[in-house]
Design an enzyme around this catalytic site. Structure first.
Site, PDB file in Angstrom:
ATOM      1  N   VAL A  15      -8.638  11.888  -4.507  1.00  9.59           N
ATOM      2  CA  VAL A  15      -9.873  11.755  -3.708  1.00  9.59           C
ATOM      3  C   VAL A  15     -10.901  12.812  -4.120  1.00  9.59           C
ATOM      4  CG1 VAL A  15     -10.826  11.657  -1.370  1.00  9.59           C
ATOM      5  CG2 VAL A  15      -8.518  10.830  -1.783  1.00  9.59           C
ATOM      6  N   LYS A  39      -4.491  24.361  -6.147  1.00  5.58           N
ATOM      7  CA  LYS A  39      -3.218  25.060  -5.973  1.00  5.58           C
ATOM      8  C   LYS A  39      -2.689  25.588  -7.311  1.00  5.58           C
ATOM      9  CE  LYS A  39       1.157  24.260  -3.624  1.00  5.58           C
ATOM     10  NZ  LYS A  39       1.985  23.227  -3.005  1.00  5.58           N
ATOM     11  N   LYS A  97      -5.356  12.367   7.092  1.00  3.41           N
ATOM     12  CA  LYS A  97      -4.997  11.596   8.293  1.00  3.41           C
ATOM     13  C   LYS A  97      -3.847  12.223   9.077  1.00  3.41           C
ATOM     14  CE  LYS A  97      -3.434   8.984   4.574  1.00  3.41           C
ATOM     15  NZ  LYS A  97      -3.833   8.007   3.639  1.00  3.41           N
ATOM     16  N   VAL A 124      -9.244   7.021   7.761  1.00  3.19           N
ATOM     17  CA  VAL A 124      -8.797   5.731   8.307  1.00  3.19           C
ATOM     18  C   VAL A 124      -9.299   4.594   7.417  1.00  3.19           C
ATOM     19  CG1 VAL A 124      -8.845   4.181  10.303  1.00  3.19           C
ATOM     20  CG2 VAL A 124      -8.785   6.650  10.658  1.00  3.19           C
ATOM     21  N   GLY A 126      -9.730   4.260   4.103  1.00  2.00           N
ATOM     22  CA  GLY A 126     -10.562   4.543   2.926  1.00  2.00           C
ATOM     23  C   GLY A 126     -12.018   4.167   3.070  1.00  2.00           C
ATOM     24  N   GLY A 179       0.389   2.554  -8.709  1.00  2.00           N
ATOM     25  CA  GLY A 179      -0.191   3.704  -8.002  1.00  2.00           C
ATOM     26  C   GLY A 179      -0.573   3.414  -6.558  1.00  2.00           C
ATOM     27  N   GLU A 182       3.543   5.709  -3.129  1.00  4.55           N
ATOM     28  CA  GLU A 182       4.035   7.003  -3.602  1.00  4.55           C
ATOM     29  C   GLU A 182       5.434   6.842  -4.194  1.00  4.55           C
ATOM     30  OE1 GLU A 182       2.180   9.720  -3.301  1.00  4.55           O
ATOM     31  OE2 GLU A 182       0.621   8.667  -2.205  1.00  4.55           O
ATOM     32  N   ASP A 193       2.216   6.194   7.990  1.00  2.00           N
ATOM     33  CA  ASP A 193       0.808   6.291   7.583  1.00  2.00           C
ATOM     34  C   ASP A 193      -0.075   5.452   8.521  1.00  2.00           C
ATOM     35  OD1 ASP A 193      -1.259   6.841   5.294  1.00  2.00           O
ATOM     36  OD2 ASP A 193      -1.321   4.675   5.583  1.00  2.00           O
ATOM     37  N   LYS A 197      -3.261   6.547  11.287  1.00  3.73           N
ATOM     38  CA  LYS A 197      -4.593   5.923  11.338  1.00  3.73           C
ATOM     39  C   LYS A 197      -4.828   5.267  12.701  1.00  3.73           C
ATOM     40  CE  LYS A 197      -4.390   5.120   6.382  1.00  3.73           C
ATOM     41  NZ  LYS A 197      -3.976   4.160   5.353  1.00  3.73           N
TER      42      LYS A 197
HETATM   43  N1  LIG Z   1      -5.384   8.922  -2.268  1.00  2.24           N
HETATM   44  C1  LIG Z   1      -6.027   8.162  -1.418  1.00  2.24           C
HETATM   45  O1  LIG Z   1      -6.396   7.015  -1.722  1.00  2.24           O
HETATM   46  C2  LIG Z   1      -6.358   8.661  -0.039  1.00  2.24           C
HETATM   47  C3  LIG Z   1      -7.046   7.817   0.863  1.00  2.24           C
HETATM   48  C4  LIG Z   1      -7.400   8.306   2.120  1.00  2.24           C
HETATM   49  C5  LIG Z   1      -7.050   9.615   2.470  1.00  2.24           C
HETATM   50  N2  LIG Z   1      -6.355  10.393   1.584  1.00  2.24           N
HETATM   51  C6  LIG Z   1      -6.042  11.770   1.995  1.00  2.24           C
HETATM   52  O2  LIG Z   1      -6.810  12.660   1.186  1.00  2.24           O
HETATM   53  C7  LIG Z   1      -6.086  13.864   0.962  1.00  2.24           C
HETATM   54  C8  LIG Z   1      -5.966  14.115  -0.545  1.00  2.24           C
HETATM   55  O3  LIG Z   1      -5.213  13.047  -1.096  1.00  2.24           O
HETATM   56  P1  LIG Z   1      -5.090  12.847  -2.682  1.00  2.24           P
HETATM   57  O4  LIG Z   1      -4.484  11.507  -2.880  1.00  2.24           O
HETATM   58  O5  LIG Z   1      -6.374  13.176  -3.347  1.00  2.24           O
HETATM   59  O6  LIG Z   1      -4.003  13.983  -3.032  1.00  2.24           O
HETATM   60  P2  LIG Z   1      -3.506  14.422  -4.475  1.00  2.24           P
HETATM   61  O7  LIG Z   1      -4.010  13.501  -5.524  1.00  2.24           O
HETATM   62  O8  LIG Z   1      -2.051  14.653  -4.369  1.00  2.24           O
HETATM   63  O9  LIG Z   1      -4.243  15.848  -4.702  1.00  2.24           O
HETATM   64  C9  LIG Z   1      -4.001  16.926  -3.879  1.00  2.24           C
HETATM   65  C10 LIG Z   1      -4.890  18.076  -4.266  1.00  2.24           C
HETATM   66  O10 LIG Z   1      -4.696  19.110  -3.304  1.00  2.24           O
HETATM   67  C11 LIG Z   1      -4.530  20.333  -3.981  1.00  2.24           C
HETATM   68  N3  LIG Z   1      -3.743  21.240  -3.146  1.00  2.24           N
HETATM   69  C12 LIG Z   1      -2.515  21.019  -2.604  1.00  2.24           C
HETATM   70  N4  LIG Z   1      -2.146  22.080  -1.851  1.00  2.24           N
HETATM   71  C13 LIG Z   1      -3.164  22.969  -1.925  1.00  2.24           C
HETATM   72  C14 LIG Z   1      -3.391  24.258  -1.367  1.00  2.24           C
HETATM   73  N5  LIG Z   1      -2.487  24.850  -0.592  1.00  2.24           N
HETATM   74  N6  LIG Z   1      -4.554  24.895  -1.659  1.00  2.24           N
HETATM   75  C15 LIG Z   1      -5.478  24.312  -2.455  1.00  2.24           C
HETATM   76  N7  LIG Z   1      -5.334  23.090  -3.014  1.00  2.24           N
HETATM   77  C16 LIG Z   1      -4.183  22.434  -2.752  1.00  2.24           C
HETATM   78  C17 LIG Z   1      -3.854  19.976  -5.278  1.00  2.24           C
HETATM   79  O11 LIG Z   1      -4.081  21.021  -6.194  1.00  2.24           O
HETATM   80  P3  LIG Z   1      -3.619  20.945  -7.743  1.00  2.24           P
HETATM   81  O12 LIG Z   1      -4.638  20.038  -8.387  1.00  2.24           O
HETATM   82  O13 LIG Z   1      -3.725  22.321  -8.197  1.00  2.24           O
HETATM   83  O14 LIG Z   1      -2.239  20.377  -7.721  1.00  2.24           O
HETATM   84  C18 LIG Z   1      -4.587  18.668  -5.631  1.00  2.24           C
HETATM   85  O15 LIG Z   1      -5.785  18.958  -6.312  1.00  2.24           O
HETATM   86  C19 LIG Z   1      -4.743  13.693   1.665  1.00  2.24           C
HETATM   87  O16 LIG Z   1      -4.823  14.252   2.947  1.00  2.24           O
HETATM   88  C20 LIG Z   1      -4.600  12.169   1.789  1.00  2.24           C
HETATM   89  O17 LIG Z   1      -3.813  11.785   2.885  1.00  2.24           O
HETATM   90  C21 LIG Z   1      -5.998   9.951   0.353  1.00  2.24           C
END
Ligand SMILES: NC(=O)c1ccc[n+]([C@@H]2O[C@H](COP(=O)([O-])OP(=O)(O)OC[C@H]3O[C@@H](n4cnc5c(N)ncnc54)[C@H](OP(=O)(O)O)[C@@H]3O)[C@@H](O)[C@H]2O)c1
Length: 408
Positions: A15, A39, A97, A124, A126, A179, A182, A193, A197
């Protein structure tokens, strides 16, 4: 927007990257990312390195940073970032969420305490503007109920199982390869999940806060070939539905696989798409649909939230009252169809109102109105599968009274 606003971004995953790219492409003269906290400092990135940090205070304590955009995948750390940002009067955009659903009441009060807003449309479904619609469009409508497909991975799996006769394992594997799911799909297939929401949506639809753990969530992992055959015989498909309804001052909610008649608009929401129907007192039935996740769809709503903050928008929470007059009720009666491959597991007396049952095709089927509490007793049983019937909603649960008689 007069002054150029500086943003601090936490997380550059799926995201975060989508949000970054969209802001970059927009060439906005009003918004600029000043710092990105991640991170893992050794990960290869395509963005110039001086913008990165692994120290949260590089964003939190930077007086030039106006807005915090929190997009990390760790709910506990995300909550801490949110709290520290609000304490410093920095508005927050988040899509987390789990963090929101588990702490929404506290976050509501923190926004009031610090007079600093939090926006979270991306949490909620996307790209679908659900929270904004509940806050603004339905603010003065006595919303009766809503139900929807809130999880793209499970919708993809169910579409493949039902339309293309794939096995559960095969469909799950394909969802993981693409993708949509998970590597550990538990959060999706067991309905967690969707519960997050649903809890967030209930707060905005009806003005009451509910912890996701108080909502019964039944996953799709126990659905059998019998259930799919049964659904088809009934002229239905099966969807993992999150639904809520307000009766008087009580709000009910559940996440469960549901028989959806083919003429219901939700039956046509296929693959990874999400959709929601709402029934309002003034509007009747309305529908929202679109991509429920993904880098760009979610990145876009995050950007839209940032732009909204920049123009002074905050959620008015129009239905939330200080006296908690509207409350979530864990138990209710719901109309279900239960199947089991073992005889004698389900008894007629388990139902408050038994409407039919038969044995056939190697399975035992029972139908009727049952309490959520009863279903909870069976939640870990592998030999039972529960489907809600899609044409009914909740009934207030008044436990069967013992037969009353008088000696007079
Ligand atoms: N993916 C989706 O389609 C989607 C849709 C709606 C909501 N969300 C929500 O959006 C959020 C992000 O999801 P995502 O899919 O983008 O996750 P992701 O691809 O797994 O990326 C997570 C990111 O968070 C960073 N991170 C983790 N722990 C950290 C910390 N302690 N301090 C600083 N950075 C940290 C990671 O750093 P590194 O890069 O260094 O590993 C990475 O850049 C989640 O809450 C998810 O539920 C996701």
């Amino acid at each position: 927007m007069s002054k150029k606003l500086k943003l601090g971004l936490f997380g550059l995953g799926s995201v975060g990257q989508g949000f970054y790219e969209l802001l970059d492409q927009s060439k906005s003269p009003n918004l600029e990312i000043k710092k990105i906290v991640i991170k893992n400092p050794t990960k290869t990135r395509t963005i110039e390195s001086s913008i990165f940090s692994t120290t949260p205070t590089d964003i939190l304590d930077d007086l030039e940073i106006d807005i915090v955009v929190e997009l990390i995948d760790d709910a506990a750390v995300a909550l801490e970032i949110l709290k520290q940002s609000l304490q410093r009067r920095k508005p927050v955009v988040t899509a987390n969420k789990k963090m929101l659903a588990e702490n929404l009441e506290e976050i509501f009060w923190l926004q009031k305490k610090y007079n600093t807003p939090v926006l979270y449309e991306g949490a909620v479904c996307g790209s679908i503007p659900i929270i904004r619609n509940l806050e603004m469009h339905y603010a003065y409508d006595a919303l009766e109920s809503f139900e929807g497909i809130f999880n793209g991975s499970t919708n993809y799996i169910l579409t493949k199982m039902i339309d293309e006769k794939m096995s559960y394992e095969g469909a799950l594997g394909q969802a993981q390869k693409l993708g949509f799911a998970e590597s550990d799909p538990t959060l999706d297939v067991k309905g967690y999940d969707a519960r997050y929401k649903l809890a967030i949506s209930i707060a905005h639809a009806f003005g009451c806060f509910v912890k996701p753990s108080n909502i019964l969530g039944i996953g799709i992992d126990k659905l059998s070939a019998y259930d799919i055959r049964f659904a088809k015989q009934q002229g239905c498909t099966i969807k993992l539905i999150a639904k809520a309804q307000k009766i008087g001052n009580k709000v009910f909610g559940i996440v469960a696989p549901t028989l959806i008649p083919l003429e219901n608009p939700l039956a046509n929401i296929k693959n990874e798409f999400n959709g929601l129907t709402l029934i309002g007192a003034s509007t009747g039935l309305q529908m929202l649909t679109g991509k429920g996740a993904g880098s760009l769809p979610t990145g876009l709503v995050v950007l839209s939230d940032v732009a909204s903050l920049a123009s002074g928008f905050k959620y008015p929470y129009p239905k939330t009252t200080d006296d908690n007059s509207v409350a979530f009720e864990k138990d209710a009666l719901i109309n279900v169809y239960i199947s089991s491959i073992t005889s004698g597991v389900i008894r007629i007396t388990d139902f408050e109102e038994f409407t039919g049952g038969y044995q056939g095709q190697g399975a035992h089927f029972m139908k009727g109105w049952i309490s959520i509490k009863k279903l909870l007793e069976w939640i870990d049983r592998k030999d039972l599968s529960v489907l809600l019937t899609g044409d009914s909603y909740f009934r207030v649960y008044e436990p069967k009274k013992a037969h009353e008689f008088s000696l007079a």
